[in-house]
Every structure is written in C-alpha cells, then in structure tokens.
Design an enzyme around this catalytic site. Sequence first.
Site, PDB file in Angstrom:
ATOM      1  N   THR A   1      -8.758   7.609   9.157  1.00  0.00           N
ATOM      2  CA  THR A   1      -8.839   8.946   8.790  1.00  0.00           C
ATOM      3  C   THR A   1      -9.834   9.087   9.087  1.00  0.00           C
ATOM      4  O   THR A   1     -11.038   9.714  10.629  1.00  0.00           O
ATOM      5  CB  THR A   1      -9.641   7.324   7.889  1.00  0.00           C
ATOM      6  OG1 THR A   1     -10.406   8.383   6.492  1.00  0.00           O
ATOM      7  CG2 THR A   1     -11.063   6.766   8.230  1.00  0.00           C
ATOM      8  N   ASP A   2     -10.377  10.940   8.260  1.00  0.00           N
ATOM      9  CA  ASP A   2     -11.022  12.123   8.540  1.00  0.00           C
ATOM     10  C   ASP A   2     -12.449  11.563   8.616  1.00  0.00           C
ATOM     11  O   ASP A   2     -13.410  12.366   8.851  1.00  0.00           O
ATOM     12  CB  ASP A   2     -11.100  13.365   7.151  1.00  0.00           C
ATOM     13  CG  ASP A   2     -11.148  12.091   6.051  1.00  0.00           C
ATOM     14  OD1 ASP A   2      -9.795  11.218   6.042  1.00  0.00           O
ATOM     15  OD2 ASP A   2     -11.031  12.793   5.202  1.00  0.00           O
TER      16      ASP A   2
ATOM     17  N   VAL B   1       1.024   3.705   2.390  1.00  0.00           N
ATOM     18  CA  VAL B   1       2.056   4.227   3.576  1.00  0.00           C
ATOM     19  C   VAL B   1       3.233   3.126   3.803  1.00  0.00           C
ATOM     20  O   VAL B   1       4.343   3.373   4.155  1.00  0.00           O
ATOM     21  CB  VAL B   1       0.646   4.390   4.223  1.00  0.00           C
ATOM     22  CG1 VAL B   1       1.573   4.751   6.013  1.00  0.00           C
ATOM     23  CG2 VAL B   1      -0.538   5.700   4.259  1.00  0.00           C
TER      24      VAL B   1
ATOM     25  N   GLY C   1       1.235  -0.964   0.643  1.00  0.00           N
ATOM     26  CA  GLY C   1       0.467  -0.325  -0.122  1.00  0.00           C
ATOM     27  C   GLY C   1       0.663   1.670  -0.048  1.00  0.00           C
ATOM     28  O   GLY C   1       1.744   1.670   0.049  1.00  0.00           O
TER      29      GLY C   1
ATOM     30  N   ASP D   1      -2.928 -12.296   5.798  1.00  0.00           N
ATOM     31  CA  ASP D   1      -4.253 -11.776   4.710  1.00  0.00           C
ATOM     32  C   ASP D   1      -5.086 -11.090   6.339  1.00  0.00           C
ATOM     33  O   ASP D   1      -5.372 -12.144   7.419  1.00  0.00           O
ATOM     34  CB  ASP D   1      -5.041 -12.795   4.625  1.00  0.00           C
ATOM     35  CG  ASP D   1      -6.572 -12.600   3.916  1.00  0.00           C
ATOM     36  OD1 ASP D   1      -6.869 -11.448   4.402  1.00  0.00           O
ATOM     37  OD2 ASP D   1      -7.006 -12.883   3.297  1.00  0.00           O
ATOM     38  N   LEU D   2      -5.428  -9.642   6.127  1.00  0.00           N
ATOM     39  CA  LEU D   2      -6.044  -9.667   7.521  1.00  0.00           C
ATOM     40  C   LEU D   2      -7.340  -9.824   7.561  1.00  0.00           C
ATOM     41  O   LEU D   2      -7.767  -9.270   8.762  1.00  0.00           O
ATOM     42  CB  LEU D   2      -5.744  -7.888   7.464  1.00  0.00           C
ATOM     43  CG  LEU D   2      -4.415  -7.079   8.607  1.00  0.00           C
ATOM     44  CD1 LEU D   2      -3.456  -8.374   7.536  1.00  0.00           C
ATOM     45  CD2 LEU D   2      -4.573  -6.420   8.613  1.00  0.00           C
TER      46      LEU D   2
ATOM     47  N   TYR E   1     -17.267   2.052   5.281  1.00  0.00           N
ATOM     48  CA  TYR E   1     -15.521   2.637   5.421  1.00  0.00           C
ATOM     49  C   TYR E   1     -15.322   3.489   6.305  1.00  0.00           C
ATOM     50  O   TYR E   1     -14.196   2.944   7.659  1.00  0.00           O
ATOM     51  CB  TYR E   1     -14.764   2.952   4.062  1.00  0.00           C
ATOM     52  CG  TYR E   1     -13.255   3.277   4.718  1.00  0.00           C
ATOM     53  CD1 TYR E   1     -12.437   3.051   4.168  1.00  0.00           C
ATOM     54  CD2 TYR E   1     -13.640   4.915   4.320  1.00  0.00           C
ATOM     55  CE1 TYR E   1     -10.895   2.396   4.736  1.00  0.00           C
ATOM     56  CE2 TYR E   1     -11.934   5.016   4.463  1.00  0.00           C
ATOM     57  CZ  TYR E   1     -10.833   3.984   4.947  1.00  0.00           C
ATOM     58  OH  TYR E   1      -9.523   4.937   5.089  1.00  0.00           O
TER      59      TYR E   1
HETATM   60  N1  LIG Z   1      -6.321   6.494   0.996  1.00  0.00           N
HETATM   61  C1  LIG Z   1      -6.721   7.762   1.550  1.00  0.00           C
HETATM   62  O1  LIG Z   1      -6.709   8.610   0.929  1.00  0.00           O
HETATM   63  C2  LIG Z   1      -6.475   7.595   2.968  1.00  0.00           C
HETATM   64  C3  LIG Z   1      -7.113   8.730   3.275  1.00  0.00           C
HETATM   65  C4  LIG Z   1      -7.426   8.917   5.124  1.00  0.00           C
HETATM   66  C5  LIG Z   1      -7.128   7.684   6.130  1.00  0.00           C
HETATM   67  N2  LIG Z   1      -6.636   6.472   5.483  1.00  0.00           N
HETATM   68  C6  LIG Z   1      -6.003   5.191   6.183  1.00  0.00           C
HETATM   69  O2  LIG Z   1      -4.030   5.336   6.094  1.00  0.00           O
HETATM   70  C7  LIG Z   1      -3.716   4.153   5.682  1.00  0.00           C
HETATM   71  C8  LIG Z   1      -3.048   3.811   4.607  1.00  0.00           C
HETATM   72  O3  LIG Z   1      -3.524   3.903   3.854  1.00  0.00           O
HETATM   73  P1  LIG Z   1      -3.269   3.202   2.034  1.00  0.00           P
HETATM   74  O4  LIG Z   1      -3.383   5.124   1.452  1.00  0.00           O
HETATM   75  O5  LIG Z   1      -1.573   3.525   2.038  1.00  0.00           O
HETATM   76  O6  LIG Z   1      -3.588   2.552   1.171  1.00  0.00           O
HETATM   77  P2  LIG Z   1      -3.877   1.874   0.448  1.00  0.00           P
HETATM   78  O7  LIG Z   1      -2.723   2.233  -0.530  1.00  0.00           O
HETATM   79  O8  LIG Z   1      -4.722   1.180  -0.280  1.00  0.00           O
HETATM   80  O9  LIG Z   1      -2.954   0.228   0.633  1.00  0.00           O
HETATM   81  C9  LIG Z   1      -3.641  -0.214   1.423  1.00  0.00           C
HETATM   82  C10 LIG Z   1      -2.754  -2.283   1.255  1.00  0.00           C
HETATM   83  O10 LIG Z   1      -3.501  -2.720   2.585  1.00  0.00           O
HETATM   84  C11 LIG Z   1      -3.569  -4.073   2.044  1.00  0.00           C
HETATM   85  N3  LIG Z   1      -4.397  -4.822   2.288  1.00  0.00           N
HETATM   86  C12 LIG Z   1      -5.950  -4.886   2.325  1.00  0.00           C
HETATM   87  N4  LIG Z   1      -6.858  -5.749   2.396  1.00  0.00           N
HETATM   88  C13 LIG Z   1      -6.057  -6.572   3.255  1.00  0.00           C
HETATM   89  C14 LIG Z   1      -5.832  -7.588   4.055  1.00  0.00           C
HETATM   90  N5  LIG Z   1      -7.020  -8.526   3.889  1.00  0.00           N
HETATM   91  N6  LIG Z   1      -4.753  -8.830   4.148  1.00  0.00           N
HETATM   92  C15 LIG Z   1      -3.579  -7.912   4.644  1.00  0.00           C
HETATM   93  N7  LIG Z   1      -3.200  -6.957   3.701  1.00  0.00           N
HETATM   94  C16 LIG Z   1      -4.605  -6.289   3.524  1.00  0.00           C
HETATM   95  C17 LIG Z   1      -3.730  -3.885   0.836  1.00  0.00           C
HETATM   96  O11 LIG Z   1      -3.097  -5.324  -0.397  1.00  0.00           O
HETATM   97  P3  LIG Z   1      -3.145  -5.412  -1.839  1.00  0.00           P
HETATM   98  O12 LIG Z   1      -2.011  -4.261  -1.307  1.00  0.00           O
HETATM   99  O13 LIG Z   1      -3.013  -6.348  -2.271  1.00  0.00           O
HETATM  100  O14 LIG Z   1      -4.485  -4.660  -2.440  1.00  0.00           O
HETATM  101  C18 LIG Z   1      -3.028  -2.635   0.796  1.00  0.00           C
HETATM  102  O15 LIG Z   1      -1.320  -2.817   0.247  1.00  0.00           O
HETATM  103  C19 LIG Z   1      -5.139   3.491   6.463  1.00  0.00           C
HETATM  104  O16 LIG Z   1      -5.122   2.896   7.326  1.00  0.00           O
HETATM  105  C20 LIG Z   1      -5.756   4.276   5.444  1.00  0.00           C
HETATM  106  O17 LIG Z   1      -7.137   3.276   5.944  1.00  0.00           O
HETATM  107  C21 LIG Z   1      -6.430   6.564   3.772  1.00  0.00           C
END
Ligand SMILES: NC(=O)c1ccc[n+]([C@@H]2O[C@H](COP(=O)([O-])OP(=O)(O)OC[C@H]3O[C@@H](n4cnc5c(N)ncnc54)[C@H](OP(=O)(O)O)[C@@H]3O)[C@@H](O)[C@H]2O)c1
Length: 304
Positions: free
Chosen positions: A104-105, A16, A14, A39-40, A128
């Site tokens: 998240t916001d 982050v 992902g 797998d979470l 979500y």
């Molecule tokens: N993206 C945003 O705009 C945003 C905004 C606010 C807060 N956040 C929070 O910030 C954090 C990081 O977000 P991010 O943007 O880095 O998210 P991201 O790019 O979507 O990455 C999420 C990661 O979680 C993995 N994942 C999903 N389901 C899974 C499972 N069942 N088991 C193991 N891994 C799993 C995904 O795996 P795959 O690569 O295999 O799909 C991906 O690598 C999260 O907590 C998110 O809620 C994000």
Amino acid sequence: MQPFKRILLTGVNGQVGHALKARLTTIGELVALDRSQLDLANADAIRSAVQAIKPDLIINPAAYTAVDIAESQPLQAQAVNAIAPGIFAEEAAKINALLIHYSTDYVFDGLKNSPYVEDDLTQPVSVYGKSKLAGEDAIRAVGVPHLILRTSWVYGSYGKNFLRTILRLASEREGLKIVADQIGAPTSADAIADATVTILRDIKSGQSGTYHLTNAGETSLYGFAQGIVDTYEGMQAVKGWPDLKTYVSNILPITTSEYPTPAARPANSRLNCSKLKHDFNIELADWREALLDVMHSANFRPQQ
Ligand SMILES: NC(=O)c1ccc[n+]([C@@H]2O[C@H](COP(=O)([O-])OP(=O)(O)OC[C@H]3O[C@@H](n4cnc5c(N)ncnc54)[C@H](OP(=O)(O)O)[C@@H]3O)[C@@H](O)[C@H]2O)c1
C-alpha cells in the site's frame, strides 16, 4: 512464461482476490481460499495449507484492511498483515514457490511533494501502514523469489469501497463533503488483477522486487467523488439507474482536519509506476477510464 502448476490464492472474497480468482484459471490449477478456509491470523494453518497444497505460486491479496479499526486492533492487523506474509515467504522458500504479495501507499508518510518511487524512505503514520510495511520487510528478509505490488485507493464493482460508498451516500443525502487535500490514484481491482496476470506471463525465474502499481493520473478524494457522480449522471439514462440526491455541484471540498478519523492518512498517496513500465512494459489506464470501465461492466450494480 514460467509454467505454474498449482496456484494458492488467498482472500478470494476481497476486491483484488475476487478479481484475481476470475483470471487465474488461465495460468494454472487454482486453489482459491477464503477466510473460513484459511485464517491468516493462524500461523500453523498457513504452514499446513502450503505444505498440503504444494503450490509453485502463492498470491496473497488477503489483508486486514480496516484502516481506522486497526488503530484499536493492532495485534489483529499485525497477525494478518505482518506475520502471515513472512510465514508464506518461509513456506514458499521451502518448496521453491514464487510469492506475489500486495501492499500500500500507506507505507509512506505522504510528506513528499512528488509521487513516491519504490526506494523512497518508508514512514507509515498508521497502525495499518506499519503492519503492511512489516509484512513487506518479513518477505524481503526471507529472500524467497517474490513480488510486492504496492497499490492505492482500490475500488471495484465488488466489495466495500469508496465508489460504492459514495453512490450510496449520494442516493441518501442532498450534498456531500469530501476531503480534498489527500491526493492519489484510484485503482480498480480489475486493473490490478489484469496487471498481475500480465506480470505472471512475463516474469523470469528468480525475478524479485517491489513495484508500484496504480491507475495513471491523480486526483483528490473530492475529485474522485466528483468523477463517480459525474460518470453516474452520464450513464444513468442508458442504464436506467435512478436519480441521485447529490449532484456534482453539491459535493463540497473539505480539509482532512475537518474530517478527523482514528487513523492518520498520507496527504500524498501518489506512487510513481515507472519501474513497472520499465521492467514489465505495464502502464495502467488513467483512473477516469478505469472508473468508466468498472461502472460500465455488466456486473456493476450501483445501488447494492
Ligand atoms: N483497499 C484499498 O484501498 C487498498 C489500498 C492500497 C493497498 N491495498 C492492498 O491491496 C490488497 C488487496 O486489498 P483489497 O482492497 O482487495 O482488500 P479487501 O477488499 O478488504 O479484502 C481483503 C480480504 O482479506 C480477507 N481477510 C482479512 N482478514 C483475514 C484473515 N484473518 N484470514 C484470511 N483472510 C482475511 C478478507 O476476508 P473477509 O472477506 O472474510 O473479510 C477479504 O476477503 C491488500 O494487500 C491491501 O492491503 C488496498
């Protein structure tokens, strides 16, 4: 700094997680797992992994982040975003590990007319958002030392995000219409990872809490799209990037109601980050500066 011997990091593919992986090796021995390795959605697998790895620090940026698809897959979102964090917390408590988790916001409804502080009433308006709030609550209920870092509008040079989507669309279409009545702070994954490392260097034993962590300043999604295309145009000649079909002048503002999506989103996504400044002396750069840094970075490929 607390010495960390072994760190368990999830979600390394992902945005982050990827940014953290590159930085955490300076903090301790890193065990970085992707979805195929952990797998979470599988609670037993989480328990077994923590018990086998025995980390003294667990960092969990993995999440079910498909906000619109979550509306029709609530159980999947719940498993990863709500149940898994609670299991990490329970396992961390058994071995005295610190848990760092991201949120998240979208835990807020967006109706407040100023930036949200950590103690503001949470009222998510999407599946979500509800699942992420349930994950926060599950961690707090266990009472293990933890940090919950709420961020917003995450983007970077890696992964699926608004920056890359806008550049792709702008290279394909002559003009874009972008929502102008949702405001927040675009936050780079690099900035989140850097701040996390700074926190880890400074955190005291037993310190816990929820913190807002975003780049400074605010804009609308429309303003963010304008900033992306504007920055691209400014760097294009030096970088040798091809012309876009959309210029800043043909990005048009629209309202949320003109762009309906399955999930509702907060109109006000602004997070007040004063607590982070007060407790850790961390203040992230303005979002425009962070955007420039990302687009300047050696690994940024606008057309991928
Ligand atoms: N993206 C945003 O705009 C945003 C905004 C606010 C807060 N956040 C929070 O910030 C954090 C990081 O977000 P991010 O943007 O880095 O998210 P991201 O790019 O979507 O990455 C999420 C990661 O979680 C993995 N994942 C999903 N389901 C899974 C499972 N069942 N088991 C193991 N891994 C799993 C995904 O795996 P795959 O690569 O295999 O799909 C991906 O690598 C999260 O907590 C998110 O809620 C994000």
